[in-house]
Scaffold this motif. Structure first.
Motif, PDB file in Angstrom:
ATOM      1  N   PRO A  31       0.797  -1.239   0.000  1.00  0.00           N
ATOM      2  CA  PRO A  31       0.000   0.000   0.000  1.00  0.00           C
ATOM      3  C   PRO A  31       0.827   1.286   0.000  1.00  0.00           C
ATOM      4  O   PRO A  31       0.465   2.252  -0.678  1.00  0.00           O
ATOM      5  CB  PRO A  31      -0.844  -0.112   1.274  1.00  0.00           C
ATOM      6  CG  PRO A  31      -0.892  -1.561   1.585  1.00  0.00           C
ATOM      7  CD  PRO A  31       0.408  -2.130   1.103  1.00  0.00           C
ATOM      8  N   ASP A  32       1.944   1.299   0.746  1.00  0.00           N
ATOM      9  CA  ASP A  32       2.784   2.502   0.777  1.00  0.00           C
ATOM     10  C   ASP A  32       3.474   2.721  -0.566  1.00  0.00           C
ATOM     11  O   ASP A  32       3.604   3.860  -1.032  1.00  0.00           O
ATOM     12  CB  ASP A  32       3.825   2.399   1.895  1.00  0.00           C
ATOM     13  CG  ASP A  32       3.205   2.551   3.277  1.00  0.00           C
ATOM     14  OD1 ASP A  32       2.298   3.391   3.420  1.00  0.00           O
ATOM     15  OD2 ASP A  32       3.615   1.822   4.194  1.00  0.00           O
ATOM     16  N   LYS A  35       0.804   4.076  -2.923  1.00  0.00           N
ATOM     17  CA  LYS A  35       0.436   5.473  -2.677  1.00  0.00           C
ATOM     18  C   LYS A  35       1.387   6.424  -3.396  1.00  0.00           C
ATOM     19  O   LYS A  35       0.954   7.377  -4.062  1.00  0.00           O
ATOM     20  CB  LYS A  35       0.444   5.747  -1.175  1.00  0.00           C
ATOM     21  CG  LYS A  35      -0.014   7.151  -0.811  1.00  0.00           C
ATOM     22  CD  LYS A  35      -0.035   7.329   0.700  1.00  0.00           C
ATOM     23  CE  LYS A  35      -0.497   8.742   1.061  1.00  0.00           C
ATOM     24  NZ  LYS A  35      -0.518   8.935   2.546  1.00  0.00           N
ATOM     25  N   SER A  39       0.504   8.680  -6.933  1.00  0.00           N
ATOM     26  CA  SER A  39       0.463  10.137  -6.756  1.00  0.00           C
ATOM     27  C   SER A  39       1.224  10.857  -7.875  1.00  0.00           C
ATOM     28  O   SER A  39       1.106  12.072  -8.020  1.00  0.00           O
ATOM     29  CB  SER A  39       1.061  10.517  -5.401  1.00  0.00           C
ATOM     30  OG  SER A  39       2.458  10.245  -5.372  1.00  0.00           O
ATOM     31  N   HIS A 373      -5.367   0.980   5.471  1.00  0.00           N
ATOM     32  CA  HIS A 373      -4.559   1.881   4.648  1.00  0.00           C
ATOM     33  C   HIS A 373      -5.390   2.345   3.447  1.00  0.00           C
ATOM     34  O   HIS A 373      -6.067   1.537   2.803  1.00  0.00           O
ATOM     35  CB  HIS A 373      -3.312   1.139   4.153  1.00  0.00           C
ATOM     36  CG  HIS A 373      -2.259   2.025   3.574  1.00  0.00           C
ATOM     37  ND1 HIS A 373      -2.425   2.706   2.374  1.00  0.00           N
ATOM     38  CD2 HIS A 373      -1.015   2.356   4.026  1.00  0.00           C
ATOM     39  CE1 HIS A 373      -1.331   3.408   2.110  1.00  0.00           C
ATOM     40  NE2 HIS A 373      -0.462   3.211   3.081  1.00  0.00           N
ATOM     41  N   PRO A 374      -5.377   3.638   3.111  1.00  0.00           N
ATOM     42  CA  PRO A 374      -6.221   4.137   2.007  1.00  0.00           C
ATOM     43  C   PRO A 374      -5.888   3.517   0.650  1.00  0.00           C
ATOM     44  O   PRO A 374      -6.713   3.563  -0.261  1.00  0.00           O
ATOM     45  CB  PRO A 374      -5.952   5.646   2.006  1.00  0.00           C
ATOM     46  CG  PRO A 374      -4.681   5.827   2.773  1.00  0.00           C
ATOM     47  CD  PRO A 374      -4.648   4.727   3.781  1.00  0.00           C
ATOM     48  N   CYS A 375      -4.705   2.939   0.497  1.00  0.00           N
ATOM     49  CA  CYS A 375      -4.339   2.310  -0.776  1.00  0.00           C
ATOM     50  C   CYS A 375      -4.296   0.786  -0.683  1.00  0.00           C
ATOM     51  O   CYS A 375      -3.623   0.121  -1.478  1.00  0.00           O
ATOM     52  CB  CYS A 375      -2.992   2.841  -1.259  1.00  0.00           C
ATOM     53  SG  CYS A 375      -3.073   4.530  -1.869  1.00  0.00           S
ATOM     54  N   LEU A 378      -7.951  -1.082  -4.169  1.00  0.00           N
ATOM     55  CA  LEU A 378      -7.863  -0.216  -5.347  1.00  0.00           C
ATOM     56  C   LEU A 378      -8.493  -0.848  -6.594  1.00  0.00           C
ATOM     57  O   LEU A 378      -7.854  -0.941  -7.646  1.00  0.00           O
ATOM     58  CB  LEU A 378      -6.395   0.118  -5.648  1.00  0.00           C
ATOM     59  CG  LEU A 378      -5.611   0.885  -4.578  1.00  0.00           C
ATOM     60  CD1 LEU A 378      -4.147   0.964  -4.965  1.00  0.00           C
ATOM     61  CD2 LEU A 378      -6.193   2.284  -4.389  1.00  0.00           C
ATOM     62  N   SER A 382      -6.506   4.742  -8.189  1.00  0.00           N
ATOM     63  CA  SER A 382      -6.606   5.904  -7.309  1.00  0.00           C
ATOM     64  C   SER A 382      -5.739   7.010  -7.896  1.00  0.00           C
ATOM     65  O   SER A 382      -5.061   6.809  -8.903  1.00  0.00           O
ATOM     66  CB  SER A 382      -6.140   5.530  -5.896  1.00  0.00           C
ATOM     67  OG  SER A 382      -6.312   6.605  -5.004  1.00  0.00           O
ATOM     68  N   GLY A 383      -5.774   8.163  -7.270  1.00  0.00           N
ATOM     69  CA  GLY A 383      -4.963   9.262  -7.766  1.00  0.00           C
ATOM     70  C   GLY A 383      -5.595   9.935  -8.966  1.00  0.00           C
ATOM     71  O   GLY A 383      -6.773   9.714  -9.289  1.00  0.00           O
TER      72      GLY A 383
END
Length: 440
Positions: A31-32, A35, A39, A373-375, A378, A382-383
């Protein structure tokens, strides 16, 4: 997918995948990592998208830079709530057409049926009505069978191309049997979408509205209006590319998602029964269905999300790094490398999800979602380049599953379990066979 699960379990963040002796794709599913990756504004990886361009042109799916931003801004109004609300009745009509076919095939006891072909036609019928304002009756007369066959075969060729080192050389691919077939299939897709555009232009030229009762513009209205305002900014080529893109992407991924959702609920009857109870309490007999009612289906929505986690219709997305990428743990990747965000790997990563193979809709309660975690989830990316049609897709999933479960109970045919095909979209290789029991 089984092999990918093994690798993800062994290496919880990333791994390189070599295609031949010189080309490596770097897979990530942390996830990190995701992200930071999402982005950025790196261009789409050329290996897939340069191959797709002759078939669908350069639309939102494979444009980059200012041209992509221009098209994105232009097309976003086509997915406004006010327009989506007008789609509910059209979606319900298409689903009911499919259910009428099922009822005619249903015997007094129980019927085993391959449902993916039916759902695929229904999803095409929906996109034709909602995006292009066309009543094709394609679920009955099968006029779009050549188009369906072409998109299926193209998906196989694209996936094969991606993992065949020799086919990365354009001349070798062009003169290979698959390369020749690829060009012919592209012509079928172009002929189909060109007819859609010309039919609408003829109506507009004759001064006839597509639908006098239609209160808002559909997707085709918006792209034609853009072209009428400034043909240099939005050319005939742009128009064809976006129609190609939305027709292909708009029905293929939706059909796959609905099919796998139905299969997951067939495998998990307790969740199927709970969805049906919720749907009955909101819709009654389903004689009418509204936008607000769909918003009340909280448990059904959780089951939809859990299916999209377990079997993401688009299993990966890729970018070509325009500059070096430094990951959160300090590792870095050089510019020019192709990075693949494996959505399948992310959704099946035991370091991210507890018991990732288990179908558990309660992962998506508000409390659990807030802690995640927000990611970690998916299905629509996202983004800045997230899926523009994700609300349309969720709406279609809710309408379809609600009406299906009101009319039929489904159970898996354990003698014919589905398998994943080698496609850019996770299609069932030999279809999905289910036992259908009509509910009175």
């Amino acid at each position: 997918m089984e092999k990918l699960d093994e690798i993800v379990k062994k290496y919880p963040c990333a791994f390189p995948c070599w295609i031949g002796p010189f080309q490596a794709f770097f897979y990530i599913y942390d996830p990190d990592y995701a992200k930071i990756f999402l982005s950025r504004t790196d261009p789409k990886a050329q290996y897939v998208h340069q191959l797709m361009t002759p078939c669908i042109g350069r639309g939102l799916l494979n444009l980059d830079g200012p041209r992509w931003f221009q098209h994105r801004c232009l097309l976003t109004p086509a997915f406004h709530h006010d327009i989506l609300k007008t789609c509910v009745d059209m979606m319900a009509h298409s689903v009911n057409t499919m259910l009428d076919k099922w009822e005619k095939s249903w015997s007094a006891q129980e019927t085993t049926m391959e449902v993916f072909e039916h759902i695929n036609l229904m999803a095409l019928d929906i996109i034709m009505k909602c995006a292009f304002g066309q009543e094709t009756n394609c679920q009955i007369n099968r006029t779009y069978e050549p188009y369906m066959k072409a998109t299926f075969e193209l998906g196989e060729i694209i996936s094969s191309y991606l993992y065949n080192f020799w086919h990365h050389h354009d001349i070798i691919f062009k003169f290979s049997p698959k390369g020749h077939c690829f060009q012919e299939l592209g012509k079928v897709i172009h002929q189909c979408t060109e007819k859609i555009i010309q039919d609408r232009k003829k109506l507009l030229k004759d001064g006839i509205k597509q639908d006098d009762t239609q209160k808002s513009q559909d997707f085709l209205d918006i792209v034609l209006s853009a072209q009428a305002e400034d043909e240099r900014a939005f050319s005939d080529t742009d128009l064809r590319s976006e129609v190609n893109t939305f027709m292909w992407a708009g029905h293929d991924a939706s059909a796959v998602s609905i099919s796998w959702l139905l299969y997951c609920l067939a495998l998990n009857p307790e969740h199927q029964d709970r969805c049906r109870t919720e749907i009955r309490s909101i819709l009654g007999d389903g004689s009418s269905i509204t936008w607000d009612q769909l918003d009340e289906m909280s448990y059904t929505t959780m089951c939809i999300k859990e299916t999209l986690r377990l079997i993401p219709p688009i299993p990966s997305i890729s970018r070509e790094l325009s500059k070096p990428l430094t990951l959160p743990d300090g590792h870095s990747l050089p510019g020019g490398m192709t990075v693949v965000l494996s959505i399948w790997g992310l959704h099946h990563n035991p370091a991210v999800w507890k018991d990732p193979k288990v179908f558990d809709p309660l992962r998506f309660t508000k409390e659990n979602s807030d802690q995640r975690h927000p990611c970690a989830f998916l299905p629509f990316s996202s983004g800045p380049r997230n899926c523009i049609g994700q609300q349309f897709a969720m709406l279609e999933l809710k309408v379809a599953i609600a009406l299906i479960l009101l009319h039929f109970q489904v159970a898996p045919d354990l003698t014919r379990p589905p398998a994943f095909s080698s496609h850019t979209v996770l299609r069932p290789k030999h279809g999905i066979y289910l036992h259908l029991k009509k509910l009175h």
